[in-house]
Design a protein around this motif. Structure first.
Motif, PDB file in Angstrom:
ATOM      1  N   UNK A  66      12.650   4.639  41.329  1.00 59.10           N
ATOM      2  CA  UNK A  66      11.188   4.556  41.415  1.00 59.10           C
ATOM      3  C   UNK A  66      10.508   5.382  40.328  1.00 59.10           C
ATOM      4  N   UNK A  67       9.348   4.887  39.879  1.00 57.49           N
ATOM      5  CA  UNK A  67       8.474   5.623  38.947  1.00 57.49           C
ATOM      6  C   UNK A  67       7.109   5.702  39.573  1.00 57.49           C
ATOM      7  N   UNK A  68       6.496   6.889  39.516  1.00 56.65           N
ATOM      8  CA  UNK A  68       5.181   7.077  40.128  1.00 56.65           C
ATOM      9  C   UNK A  68       4.397   8.104  39.319  1.00 56.65           C
ATOM     10  N   UNK A  69       3.082   7.927  39.257  1.00 51.87           N
ATOM     11  CA  UNK A  69       2.198   8.910  38.632  1.00 51.87           C
ATOM     12  C   UNK A  69       1.611   9.762  39.752  1.00 51.87           C
ATOM     13  N   UNK A  70       1.709  11.077  39.591  1.00 51.28           N
ATOM     14  CA  UNK A  70       1.208  12.003  40.606  1.00 51.28           C
ATOM     15  C   UNK A  70       0.147  12.912  39.995  1.00 51.28           C
ATOM     16  N   UNK A  71      -0.786  13.324  40.870  1.00 54.84           N
ATOM     17  CA  UNK A  71      -1.950  14.109  40.450  1.00 54.84           C
ATOM     18  C   UNK A  71      -2.119  15.319  41.371  1.00 54.84           C
ATOM     19  N   UNK A  72      -3.033  16.225  41.041  1.00 56.03           N
ATOM     20  CA  UNK A  72      -3.237  17.409  41.876  1.00 56.03           C
ATOM     21  C   UNK A  72      -3.421  17.048  43.358  1.00 56.03           C
ATOM     22  N   UNK A  73      -2.698  17.779  44.190  1.00 63.47           N
ATOM     23  CA  UNK A  73      -2.740  17.563  45.626  1.00 63.47           C
ATOM     24  C   UNK A  73      -1.641  16.657  46.141  1.00 63.47           C
ATOM     25  N   UNK A  74      -0.986  15.896  45.255  1.00 66.95           N
ATOM     26  CA  UNK A  74       0.115  15.035  45.678  1.00 66.95           C
ATOM     27  C   UNK A  74       1.361  15.880  45.937  1.00 66.95           C
ATOM     28  N   UNK A  75       2.193  15.416  46.858  1.00 70.04           N
ATOM     29  CA  UNK A  75       3.481  16.065  47.103  1.00 70.04           C
ATOM     30  C   UNK A  75       4.483  15.027  47.575  1.00 70.04           C
ATOM     31  N   UNK A  76       5.753  15.343  47.401  1.00 67.21           N
ATOM     32  CA  UNK A  76       6.825  14.426  47.787  1.00 67.21           C
ATOM     33  C   UNK A  76       8.123  15.205  47.889  1.00 67.21           C
ATOM     34  N   UNK A  77       9.109  14.580  48.528  1.00 70.50           N
ATOM     35  CA  UNK A  77      10.422  15.188  48.720  1.00 70.50           C
ATOM     36  C   UNK A  77      11.462  14.385  47.946  1.00 70.50           C
ATOM     37  N   UNK A  78      12.363  15.103  47.290  1.00 70.34           N
ATOM     38  CA  UNK A  78      13.475  14.489  46.571  1.00 70.34           C
ATOM     39  C   UNK A  78      14.755  14.846  47.335  1.00 70.34           C
ATOM     40  N   UNK A  79      15.442  13.849  47.875  1.00 68.62           N
ATOM     41  CA  UNK A  79      16.666  14.134  48.636  1.00 68.62           C
ATOM     42  C   UNK A  79      17.789  14.686  47.751  1.00 68.62           C
TER      43      UNK A  79
END
Length: 106
Positions: A66-79
């Motif tokens: 996956x490819x995604x653009x993230x901005x301030x306030x975004x968060x995610x988990x990488x297994x």
């Protein structure tokens, strides 16, 4: 009572990229990664679970397929063991949490 505030040095990890450990224990580590515009966090993987919070800037992340653009306030988990990396579209700071601690950063 343990000493709660500990200062860690800022380390250059690549062209236009630095990291600074903010806090750690054997079970958890919090790290600030600062990127100049167009700098790259190379594709890699590790056995740690990683949570990323975008404090500032805009980043294009690759996580697995996956490819995604993230901005301030975004968060995610990488297994664990998932290949990931990023490019700073705008200069900014990522706050990463790792469990367990990244002993290779000490």
């Amino acid at each position: 009572m343990p000493h709660l505030v500990r200062e860690f040095p800022t380390v250059t990890t690549g062209e236009g990229v630095t990291r600074q450990i903010l806090s750690d224990s054997p079970e958890l580590m919090v790290v600030a990664f600062r990127f100049e515009k167009d700098s790259v966090g190379a594709l890699h993987n590790h056995p740690h679970i990683q949570s990323t919070y975008v404090q500032s800037g805009v980043f294009e992340f690759t996580v697995g397929d996956d490819r995604v653009v993230v901005r301030p306030g975004d968060s995610f988990v990488i297994p664990t063991m998932v290949t990931h990396g990023c490019r700073a579209i705008e200069a900014g700071t990522l706050i990463d949490c790792f469990t367990p601690r990244r002993d290779d950063f000490l």
